[in-house]
Design an enzyme around this catalytic site. Structure first.
Site, PDB file in Angstrom:
ATOM      1  N   ARG A 172      -6.552 -23.503 -83.454  1.00 22.44           N
ATOM      2  CA  ARG A 172      -7.759 -24.255 -83.134  1.00 22.44           C
ATOM      3  C   ARG A 172      -7.546 -25.731 -83.489  1.00 22.44           C
ATOM      4  O   ARG A 172      -7.984 -26.632 -82.786  1.00 22.44           O
ATOM      5  CB  ARG A 172      -8.981 -23.694 -83.880  1.00 22.44           C
ATOM      6  CG  ARG A 172     -10.228 -24.527 -83.636  1.00 22.44           C
ATOM      7  CD  ARG A 172     -11.554 -23.942 -84.115  1.00 22.44           C
ATOM      8  NE  ARG A 172     -11.503 -22.888 -85.073  1.00 22.44           N
ATOM      9  CZ  ARG A 172     -11.361 -23.060 -86.401  1.00 22.44           C
ATOM     10  NH1 ARG A 172     -11.246 -24.261 -86.920  1.00 22.44           N
ATOM     11  NH2 ARG A 172     -11.328 -22.014 -87.186  1.00 22.44           N
ATOM     12  N   TYR A 184     -22.029 -37.638 -63.075  1.00 23.12           N
ATOM     13  CA  TYR A 184     -21.773 -36.216 -62.855  1.00 23.12           C
ATOM     14  C   TYR A 184     -23.013 -35.405 -63.244  1.00 23.12           C
ATOM     15  O   TYR A 184     -23.587 -35.629 -64.318  1.00 23.12           O
ATOM     16  CB  TYR A 184     -20.565 -35.813 -63.704  1.00 23.12           C
ATOM     17  CG  TYR A 184     -20.215 -34.358 -63.598  1.00 23.12           C
ATOM     18  CD1 TYR A 184     -19.714 -33.828 -62.414  1.00 23.12           C
ATOM     19  CD2 TYR A 184     -20.378 -33.506 -64.681  1.00 23.12           C
ATOM     20  CE1 TYR A 184     -19.394 -32.485 -62.310  1.00 23.12           C
ATOM     21  CE2 TYR A 184     -20.059 -32.154 -64.586  1.00 23.12           C
ATOM     22  CZ  TYR A 184     -19.570 -31.655 -63.393  1.00 23.12           C
ATOM     23  OH  TYR A 184     -19.266 -30.324 -63.302  1.00 23.12           O
ATOM     24  N   ASP A 199     -16.077 -42.406 -67.975  1.00 20.81           N
ATOM     25  CA  ASP A 199     -15.637 -41.168 -67.316  1.00 20.81           C
ATOM     26  C   ASP A 199     -14.745 -41.592 -66.157  1.00 20.81           C
ATOM     27  O   ASP A 199     -15.218 -42.093 -65.136  1.00 20.81           O
ATOM     28  CB  ASP A 199     -16.866 -40.379 -66.836  1.00 20.81           C
ATOM     29  CG  ASP A 199     -16.482 -39.030 -66.217  1.00 20.81           C
ATOM     30  OD1 ASP A 199     -15.330 -38.892 -65.774  1.00 20.81           O
ATOM     31  OD2 ASP A 199     -17.358 -38.144 -66.162  1.00 20.81           O
ATOM     32  N   LYS A 253      -9.902 -31.787 -62.494  1.00 20.70           N
ATOM     33  CA  LYS A 253      -9.841 -32.485 -61.215  1.00 20.70           C
ATOM     34  C   LYS A 253      -8.428 -33.041 -60.986  1.00 20.70           C
ATOM     35  O   LYS A 253      -7.490 -32.288 -60.966  1.00 20.70           O
ATOM     36  CB  LYS A 253     -10.912 -33.576 -61.173  1.00 20.70           C
ATOM     37  CG  LYS A 253     -12.264 -33.114 -61.752  1.00 20.70           C
ATOM     38  CD  LYS A 253     -12.912 -31.960 -60.991  1.00 20.70           C
ATOM     39  CE  LYS A 253     -14.047 -31.270 -61.745  1.00 20.70           C
ATOM     40  NZ  LYS A 253     -15.111 -32.103 -62.230  1.00 20.70           N
TER      41      LYS A 253
HETATM   42  C1  LIG Z   1     -16.072 -32.029 -63.318  1.00 17.24           C
HETATM   43  C2  LIG Z   1     -16.520 -33.258 -63.959  1.00 17.24           C
HETATM   44  C3  LIG Z   1     -16.963 -33.265 -65.304  1.00 17.24           C
HETATM   45  C4  LIG Z   1     -17.069 -31.999 -66.148  1.00 17.24           C
HETATM   46  O1  LIG Z   1     -15.838 -31.414 -66.427  1.00 17.24           O
HETATM   47  P1  LIG Z   1     -15.541 -29.827 -66.516  1.00 17.24           P
HETATM   48  O2  LIG Z   1     -14.057 -29.796 -66.667  1.00 17.24           O
HETATM   49  O3  LIG Z   1     -16.028 -29.199 -65.246  1.00 17.24           O
HETATM   50  O4  LIG Z   1     -16.251 -29.295 -67.708  1.00 17.24           O
HETATM   51  C5  LIG Z   1     -17.338 -34.480 -65.837  1.00 17.24           C
HETATM   52  N1  LIG Z   1     -17.317 -35.626 -65.115  1.00 17.24           N
HETATM   53  C6  LIG Z   1     -16.914 -35.642 -63.829  1.00 17.24           C
HETATM   54  C7  LIG Z   1     -16.908 -36.935 -63.086  1.00 17.24           C
HETATM   55  C8  LIG Z   1     -16.521 -34.473 -63.214  1.00 17.24           C
HETATM   56  O5  LIG Z   1     -16.148 -34.514 -61.929  1.00 17.24           O
END
Ligand SMILES: *Cc1c(COP(=O)(O)O)cnc(C)c1O
Length: 390
Positions: A54, A106, A178, A203
């Site tokens: 962890r 998001y 982000d 992504k």
């Molecule tokens: C998918 C996404 C998230 C969240 O991430 P997860 O891996 O699905 O938990 C946050 N910000 C953006 C821009 C995203 O496309």
């Protein structure tokens, strides 16, 4: 086997080699998956840097080294999902502080802020692409944290990371960017003054639609220690196997991004000329309202995300989405395969319709995540979608 220093190498070389040094015991060129929970100690407290997975795991350590390098950062924390990385950041804050967030983020970020942490912090949402408005909010609220996403999702508005981070610093705010939509290949927010760069690695970074994962990259040592302490205390640590998959996926990030954006540019220009299209938004089009900012902020290109408004409302949007086949109808983005979706019905359905329409997210909006297929097949698929429309 000695570890090489790749600091002065280019992006594609670092993506392949940092954290991927051969296994010192066997010479295996691919890093081992350390599928272990615990580590045997020679004597109580005498170990080799690993006590429990962890806290630390050697496969995850390798991934963190690679990712820190790709964002030109000293530190990285890898988490089991993007959302759990967001949760760790929020736990660094003191109860009751102000948080200023872009108003087109998001959907899951919006949900986390408004339905999980709404009693802990005071959230304000504002248009982060409207610099004067956003700066006045920063000065008025003196937030402890500023959260921006650029390009925004799904409207692909661009915000000025450098100016916002600077304004944040003046009032003592931490700026989080982000960077999921651009990937470290196209934008490095900490180089522009942000404090934390955040990625959903589900992504582009992993890029193969087979893992969910998150990452935080930063240079501030005390903030890093706090995030690592929270990771250990709360426990959203990435598994060794998923860490290994991302370490493999990220090797091709540069070449994938090149193809994603090459295809996206051609498709965006094609859509812009189509009679059934009301409006196309892509940061690489001269018609994008922040094209000049995009050119300076994203020095290697404009990414693979496109949105467009189709004529004929929801009826035509539905017909279009039902009749494309190479573009798969699915949420998510950033994988090698092209995806298509309706934000109003799918990814952003959790935002109330009145709120959605206030920011221009109407039912006839279609979002494309352009993959790395042959572009002529993608165009033919788009034509098939339009042919089915009224
Ligand atoms: C998918 C996404 C998230 C969240 O991430 P997860 O891996 O699905 O938990 C946050 N910000 C953006 C821009 C995203 O496309």
């Amino acid at each position: 086997m000695e570890t090489q220093d790749y600091t002065n190498n280019g992006f594609a070389t670092r993506a392949l080699h940092v954290g991927n040094q051969p296994d010192p015991t066997t010479g295996a060129i691919t890093p081992p998956i350390y599928q272990t929970s615990t580590y045997v100690q020679k004597s109580p407290g005498v170990h080799q840097g690993y006590e429990y997975s962890r806290t630390h795991n050697p496969t995850r350590t390798r991934l963190q080294e690679c990712l820190a390098s790709l964002e030109n950062c000293k530190y990285c924390v890898v988490t089991a999902t993007g959302m759990s990385a967001e949760m760790l950041i929020l736990h660094t804050l003191t109860k009751g502080v102000n948080v200023l967030c872009g108003d087109d983020v998001y959907g899951g970020t919006y949900r986390l802020f408004t339905t999980v942490f709404q009693n802990d912090f005071n959230f304000t949402f504002a248009d982060s692409s409207n610099l004067e408005l956003f700066k006045s909010k920063i000065n008025e609220l003196k937030p402890a944290m500023i959260w921006i996403e650029t390009p925004t999702n799904p409207l692909l508005k661009i915000c000025d990371i450098q100016t916002i981070s600077k304004a944040g610093k003046e009032v003592g705010a931490i700026t989080v960017v982000d960077n999921t939509f651009m990937s470290p290949y196209l934008c490095n927010p900490t180089d522009l003054g942000a404090d934390i760069t955040y990625h959903s690695m589900s992504k582009y970074i992993n890029g193969h639609s087979d893992v969910v994962a998150g990452a935080l990259m930063l240079n501030n040592e005390s903030l890093y220690k706090d995030l690592a302490r929270l990771q250990n205390s709360i426990g959203p640590s990435q598994s060794p196997f998923d860490s290994w998959l991302v370490l493999r996926g990220v090797k091709t990030l540069a070449i994938r991004m090149q193809r994603h954006q090459e295809n996206a540019q051609i498709i965006a220009e094609y859509l812009e000329k189509h009679p059934l299209v009301e409006k196309v938004t892509y940061p690489g089009l001269a018609s994008h309202p922040q094209y000049e900012l995009a050119k300076t902020q994203y020095n290697r290109g404009f990414g693979g995300m496109i949105t467009f408004f189709i004529k004929g409302g929801l009826d035509n949007a539905r017909l279009f989405l039902e009749n494309v086949h190479v573009f798969m109808l699915a949420e998510s983005l950033g994988g090698v395969e092209s995806l298509i979706e309706s934000p109003a019905i799918m990814t952003h359905a959790s935002i109330p319709k009145v709120e959605r329409e206030k920011i221009g997210l109407t039912d006839n909006l279609i979002r494309l995540s352009v993959g790395i297929e042959e572009v002529k097949d993608l165009i033919a698929d788009i034509d098939r979608g339009f042919a089915a429309c009224k």
